[in-house]
Design a protein around this motif. Sequence first.
Motif, PDB file in Angstrom:
ATOM      1  N   ASP A  43       0.825  -1.206   0.000  1.00 50.12           N
ATOM      2  CA  ASP A  43       0.000   0.000   0.000  1.00 50.12           C
ATOM      3  C   ASP A  43       0.862   1.260   0.000  1.00 50.12           C
ATOM      4  O   ASP A  43       0.536   2.240  -0.676  1.00 50.12           O
ATOM      5  CB  ASP A  43      -0.944   0.023   1.203  1.00 50.12           C
ATOM      6  N   LEU A  44       1.969   1.238   0.754  1.00 52.49           N
ATOM      7  CA  LEU A  44       2.861   2.392   0.775  1.00 52.49           C
ATOM      8  C   LEU A  44       3.467   2.626  -0.607  1.00 52.49           C
ATOM      9  O   LEU A  44       3.495   3.757  -1.097  1.00 52.49           O
ATOM     10  CB  LEU A  44       3.961   2.225   1.824  1.00 52.49           C
ATOM     11  N   LEU A  45       3.930   1.561  -1.251  1.00 53.04           N
ATOM     12  CA  LEU A  45       4.477   1.713  -2.606  1.00 53.04           C
ATOM     13  C   LEU A  45       3.413   2.240  -3.570  1.00 53.04           C
ATOM     14  O   LEU A  45       3.699   3.104  -4.408  1.00 53.04           O
ATOM     15  CB  LEU A  45       5.066   0.402  -3.102  1.00 53.04           C
ATOM     16  N   ALA A  46       2.180   1.763  -3.455  1.00 54.60           N
ATOM     17  CA  ALA A  46       1.094   2.236  -4.316  1.00 54.60           C
ATOM     18  C   ALA A  46       0.808   3.719  -4.052  1.00 54.60           C
ATOM     19  O   ALA A  46       0.604   4.500  -4.997  1.00 54.60           O
ATOM     20  CB  ALA A  46      -0.165   1.401  -4.095  1.00 54.60           C
ATOM     21  N   ALA A  47       0.806   4.120  -2.788  1.00 55.89           N
ATOM     22  CA  ALA A  47       0.576   5.522  -2.448  1.00 55.89           C
ATOM     23  C   ALA A  47       1.694   6.401  -3.000  1.00 55.89           C
ATOM     24  O   ALA A  47       1.436   7.500  -3.506  1.00 55.89           O
ATOM     25  CB  ALA A  47       0.463   5.685  -0.935  1.00 55.89           C
ATOM     26  N   LEU A  48       2.930   5.915  -2.930  1.00 54.16           N
ATOM     27  CA  LEU A  48       4.042   6.675  -3.484  1.00 54.16           C
ATOM     28  C   LEU A  48       3.933   6.801  -5.000  1.00 54.16           C
ATOM     29  O   LEU A  48       4.290   7.833  -5.574  1.00 54.16           O
ATOM     30  CB  LEU A  48       5.378   6.051  -3.072  1.00 54.16           C
ATOM     31  N   HIS A  49       3.414   5.758  -5.662  1.00 53.90           N
ATOM     32  CA  HIS A  49       3.181   5.830  -7.116  1.00 53.90           C
ATOM     33  C   HIS A  49       2.157   6.907  -7.450  1.00 53.90           C
ATOM     34  O   HIS A  49       2.292   7.614  -8.460  1.00 53.90           O
ATOM     35  CB  HIS A  49       2.714   4.477  -7.661  1.00 53.90           C
ATOM     36  N   THR A  50       1.132   7.037  -6.607  1.00 53.40           N
ATOM     37  CA  THR A  50       0.114   8.056  -6.833  1.00 53.40           C
ATOM     38  C   THR A  50       0.689   9.446  -6.565  1.00 53.40           C
ATOM     39  O   THR A  50       0.490  10.381  -7.355  1.00 53.40           O
ATOM     40  CB  THR A  50      -1.105   7.806  -5.924  1.00 53.40           C
ATOM     41  N   LEU A  51       1.387   9.576  -5.462  1.00 54.87           N
ATOM     42  CA  LEU A  51       1.952  10.863  -5.057  1.00 54.87           C
ATOM     43  C   LEU A  51       3.134  11.277  -5.930  1.00 54.87           C
ATOM     44  O   LEU A  51       3.270  12.460  -6.279  1.00 54.87           O
ATOM     45  CB  LEU A  51       2.394  10.774  -3.593  1.00 54.87           C
ATOM     46  N   LEU A  52       3.976  10.323  -6.261  1.00 55.26           N
ATOM     47  CA  LEU A  52       5.208  10.574  -7.019  1.00 55.26           C
ATOM     48  C   LEU A  52       5.260   9.651  -8.236  1.00 55.26           C
ATOM     49  O   LEU A  52       5.999   8.659  -8.241  1.00 55.26           O
ATOM     50  CB  LEU A  52       6.435  10.326  -6.123  1.00 55.26           C
ATOM     51  N   PRO A  53       4.510   9.937  -9.283  1.00 54.54           N
ATOM     52  CA  PRO A  53       4.482   9.042 -10.441  1.00 54.54           C
ATOM     53  C   PRO A  53       5.835   8.968 -11.149  1.00 54.54           C
ATOM     54  O   PRO A  53       6.565   9.947 -11.210  1.00 54.54           O
ATOM     55  CB  PRO A  53       3.434   9.667 -11.365  1.00 54.54           C
ATOM     56  N   ALA A  54       6.133   7.805 -11.669  1.00 54.66           N
ATOM     57  CA  ALA A  54       7.387   7.584 -12.400  1.00 54.66           C
ATOM     58  C   ALA A  54       7.177   7.953 -13.866  1.00 54.66           C
ATOM     59  O   ALA A  54       7.118   7.087 -14.738  1.00 54.66           O
ATOM     60  CB  ALA A  54       7.847   6.145 -12.246  1.00 54.66           C
ATOM     61  N   ASP A  55       7.058   9.262 -14.122  1.00 49.43           N
ATOM     62  CA  ASP A  55       6.868   9.716 -15.495  1.00 49.43           C
ATOM     63  C   ASP A  55       7.859  10.840 -15.800  1.00 49.43           C
ATOM     64  O   ASP A  55       8.812  11.049 -15.044  1.00 49.43           O
ATOM     65  CB  ASP A  55       5.414  10.136 -15.736  1.00 49.43           C
ATOM     66  N   ASP A  56       7.617  11.576 -16.878  1.00 53.96           N
ATOM     67  CA  ASP A  56       8.597  12.564 -17.330  1.00 53.96           C
ATOM     68  C   ASP A  56       8.356  13.976 -16.792  1.00 53.96           C
ATOM     69  O   ASP A  56       8.915  14.934 -17.304  1.00 53.96           O
ATOM     70  CB  ASP A  56       8.653  12.577 -18.856  1.00 53.96           C
ATOM     71  N   ARG A  57       7.579  14.142 -15.734  1.00 54.66           N
ATOM     72  CA  ARG A  57       7.285  15.471 -15.196  1.00 54.66           C
ATOM     73  C   ARG A  57       8.432  16.075 -14.390  1.00 54.66           C
ATOM     74  O   ARG A  57       8.418  17.246 -14.068  1.00 54.66           O
ATOM     75  CB  ARG A  57       6.027  15.441 -14.345  1.00 54.66           C
ATOM     76  N   TRP A  58       9.423  15.285 -14.018  1.00 48.55           N
ATOM     77  CA  TRP A  58      10.448  15.709 -13.074  1.00 48.55           C
ATOM     78  C   TRP A  58      11.587  16.453 -13.765  1.00 48.55           C
ATOM     79  O   TRP A  58      12.020  16.084 -14.848  1.00 48.55           O
ATOM     80  CB  TRP A  58      10.984  14.493 -12.307  1.00 48.55           C
ATOM     81  N   GLN A  59      12.090  17.492 -13.107  1.00 45.30           N
ATOM     82  CA  GLN A  59      13.231  18.260 -13.615  1.00 45.30           C
ATOM     83  C   GLN A  59      14.509  17.426 -13.596  1.00 45.30           C
ATOM     84  O   GLN A  59      15.340  17.550 -14.473  1.00 45.30           O
ATOM     85  CB  GLN A  59      13.441  19.525 -12.774  1.00 45.30           C
ATOM     86  N   HIS A  60      14.637  16.614 -12.570  1.00 48.62           N
ATOM     87  CA  HIS A  60      15.807  15.736 -12.410  1.00 48.62           C
ATOM     88  C   HIS A  60      15.613  14.559 -13.362  1.00 48.62           C
ATOM     89  O   HIS A  60      14.738  13.728 -13.158  1.00 48.62           O
ATOM     90  CB  HIS A  60      15.873  15.267 -10.955  1.00 48.62           C
ATOM     91  N   ARG A  61      16.421  14.448 -14.417  1.00 50.06           N
ATOM     92  CA  ARG A  61      16.103  13.523 -15.500  1.00 50.06           C
ATOM     93  C   ARG A  61      17.148  12.450 -15.809  1.00 50.06           C
ATOM     94  O   ARG A  61      16.999  11.747 -16.790  1.00 50.06           O
ATOM     95  CB  ARG A  61      15.820  14.309 -16.774  1.00 50.06           C
ATOM     96  N   HIS A  62      18.193  12.316 -15.047  1.00 48.89           N
ATOM     97  CA  HIS A  62      19.129  11.230 -15.380  1.00 48.89           C
ATOM     98  C   HIS A  62      18.563   9.898 -14.893  1.00 48.89           C
ATOM     99  O   HIS A  62      17.613   9.845 -14.137  1.00 48.89           O
ATOM    100  CB  HIS A  62      20.519  11.490 -14.782  1.00 48.89           C
ATOM    101  N   GLY A  63      19.144   8.804 -15.335  1.00 51.62           N
ATOM    102  CA  GLY A  63      18.707   7.483 -14.885  1.00 51.62           C
ATOM    103  C   GLY A  63      17.498   6.981 -15.648  1.00 51.62           C
ATOM    104  O   GLY A  63      17.158   7.467 -16.717  1.00 51.62           O
ATOM    105  N   SER A  64      16.840   6.002 -15.069  1.00 46.71           N
ATOM    106  CA  SER A  64      15.689   5.391 -15.726  1.00 46.71           C
ATOM    107  C   SER A  64      14.521   6.385 -15.768  1.00 46.71           C
ATOM    108  O   SER A  64      14.493   7.346 -15.007  1.00 46.71           O
ATOM    109  CB  SER A  64      15.301   4.095 -15.017  1.00 46.71           C
ATOM    110  N   PRO A  65      13.549   6.162 -16.655  1.00 47.56           N
ATOM    111  CA  PRO A  65      12.408   7.084 -16.770  1.00 47.56           C
ATOM    112  C   PRO A  65      11.695   7.287 -15.431  1.00 47.56           C
ATOM    113  O   PRO A  65      11.410   6.330 -14.714  1.00 47.56           O
ATOM    114  CB  PRO A  65      11.499   6.380 -17.779  1.00 47.56           C
TER     115      PRO A  65
END
Length: 140
Positions: free
Chosen positions: A65-87
């Motif tokens: 549930d914590l990992l799912a909540a983090l996915h909702t709060l902090l999605p692993a997409d291209d919105r982030w300014q910090h862009r090195h590493g995996s998407p």
Amino acid sequence: MSVAFTTRVLHIASGSRERIVDLTQDCEAFLRETASGGDGLLNVFVPHATAGIALIETGAGSDDDLLAALHTLLPADDRWQHRHGSPGHGRDHVLPAFVPPHATLPVVGGRLELGTWQSVCLVDTNKDNANRQVRLSFLG
């Protein structure tokens, strides 16, 4: 009253997937060796910019549930300014603002004073860093 300070570094292979790693037994083993049945404080610290320490229930779905909540709060997409590493890796660098990289816990009679269902956990959403260090420090 004399004060003792002891520290140890755990090496955790968290792998190449998002994980919550229960560290409670490692903390208890460290205290058995260092606390000598005394009272004090255990500090748990992860010296990484993309991981945190949480006190949660494990094994009953709360870790997922914590990992799912983090996915909702902090999605692993291209919105982030910090862009090195995996998407979506930029979100991993925001994680410690929500799941801090440390916890300080009471030790009484050489034992952690956790609630019935609390576990000490490493929260690691960074798939690019498979190896973590966790520093345990006892002050008593």
